[in-house]
Design a protein around this motif. Sequence first.
Motif, PDB file in Angstrom:
ATOM      1  N   VAL A  25      29.138  16.018  27.666  1.00 48.82           N
ATOM      2  CA  VAL A  25      29.703  16.173  29.002  1.00 48.82           C
ATOM      3  C   VAL A  25      30.798  17.248  29.013  1.00 48.82           C
ATOM      4  CG1 VAL A  25      31.554  14.465  28.936  1.00 48.82           C
ATOM      5  CG2 VAL A  25      30.252  14.781  31.023  1.00 48.82           C
ATOM      6  N   ILE A  28      29.487  20.613  29.933  1.00 42.68           N
ATOM      7  CA  ILE A  28      29.008  20.790  31.311  1.00 42.68           C
ATOM      8  C   ILE A  28      30.142  20.647  32.316  1.00 42.68           C
ATOM      9  CG2 ILE A  28      27.372  19.962  33.009  1.00 42.68           C
ATOM     10  CD1 ILE A  28      25.984  18.612  30.462  1.00 42.68           C
ATOM     11  N   ASP A  29      30.876  19.542  32.173  1.00 36.64           N
ATOM     12  CA  ASP A  29      31.884  19.220  33.173  1.00 36.64           C
ATOM     13  C   ASP A  29      33.176  19.961  32.839  1.00 36.64           C
ATOM     14  OD1 ASP A  29      33.039  18.137  35.296  1.00 36.64           O
ATOM     15  OD2 ASP A  29      33.105  16.074  34.580  1.00 36.64           O
ATOM     16  N   ARG A  30      33.242  21.213  33.247  1.00 35.35           N
ATOM     17  CA  ARG A  30      34.416  22.030  32.937  1.00 35.35           C
ATOM     18  C   ARG A  30      35.123  22.402  34.214  1.00 35.35           C
ATOM     19  NH1 ARG A  30      32.934  24.743  27.584  1.00 35.35           N
ATOM     20  NH2 ARG A  30      34.932  25.773  27.827  1.00 35.35           N
TER      21      ARG A  30
END
Lengths: 181, 303
Positions: A25, A28-30
């Motif tokens: 994650v 992706i979750d930046r």
Amino acid sequence: MRPLTEDETKAVFEKLANYIGKNLVHLIDRDEDDAYCFRLHRDRVYYLPLPMLHLATSIARPNLVSLGTCLGKFSKSGKFKLGITALDYLAKYAKYKVWIKQPGELPFLYGNHVVKAHLGRVTEDTPEHQGVVVYNMSDVPLGFGVTARSTLDTRKLDPTGIIVFHQADVGEFLRDEDTMF
Amino acid sequence: MDVSQDLADYAAKHSSNLLARPQPADVDLGYLAAFDTTPTDAELYSSSRDSHLRDLALASVSTLLNSLFALPKTSSPLGPVVRPPAPTTVLPREKPLPKPKPPTKWERFAKEKGISHVKKDKVVWDEEKQDWVKRWGRGGKNKEAEDQWLHEVKGGDNADHDPAATARAERKARIAKNTAQQNANLASASSSKEARKAELNRSMLISKTSTASLGKFDKKIEGEPKARGVKRKFDGVVEHDWKDEKAKALDVLRGVESGEKRKVKGTAREEGAVNVRKAVRGLGRDGPGNDRGVKGKGKKGRR
């Protein structure tokens, strides 16, 4: 160069999740100002920052050799294979690790499996067939592979028994230089 | 006695402050509707639109109510009841007119040949019974031949000839033929010419590529349909909004994680726990009731 389709994304994530698990994650979750994306170019999957993508759009497809970090490539049958170039991200977020002793370093870097005699340390509770990142004793990532036995079962093994199946190692940078990127 | 005050009061009470209309609204009591056909006063409308519209509505409603109360009343337990006349306004049909049914093959043939078709009655006169009987169905006339108590056997018939069964088989065959014709009519009515052409083209392409060389060496026919594949579609190289792309990736990730969890649930086990699948397999190899395989494994582990 194009974004990955849903099936391709799934194939890539499944492979990555085998090594870094839930840490995926973080790739992706930046944040918006640190945006990264996955792109496919000539069957290879690249992980690159968004500004680089914008720059790369001005390069014609035949002229574009590589961009960002190559994570691996899709085979003709649609399977995804992780490449050694993805090691930076795998080592950063690895869930299960294997450390090998100094005499075992070179055999591994020549593309051999890790045998029990060369095993220095291993993460506790590593299951069977789990993707692991291989380090040397001074914590330098050397490559990655798949465990042949769970940590528990390794105790019974004789010294020549294989612990980690080789998948990729940094020696490939020299051996497969031509087809690397 | 001065009643002028009373009269003034009454007039004030009952005077209508209704808008004077040169022509009263047309009332259609059947629909309980009133139509004011007088053109609107443009000046009044533009100066005070809301109040003018309210006045207009009030005038029309009062006309409607007046004509409603003018109808003859009948008393009922619920109170006085009036029966409105039939509506006079012609309303347009809600749905379009039904399309005429496509003619059947027989109808087309009859029209071509100028055959005037008289529809048969459902009942037919029975001379023996002196009554009307059904032409088909339960106890129908068409079952007369197979239901009679005595069958005439003709000279040329075989010894095992069953006239009743033959008559019944013939009747069933007629029914089957009619059903087939009916289905053919329905099929030809439902499929358009374009649809059938597309289907033919498709089956032609399939048959052409069904050779070992995928039709490479076949003779080409004039006006042969061209095979068109489905073009792949991908998202743009640069998305309009990176957040959309991120959301999509997270969505896929959620699916992957749930899949991983399921996989782990099925295979991973606690440290030192018995692998049931393996244990059962060991049992199966040694035969049921023989637990030597499992026991042996346990000993090995302890050593």
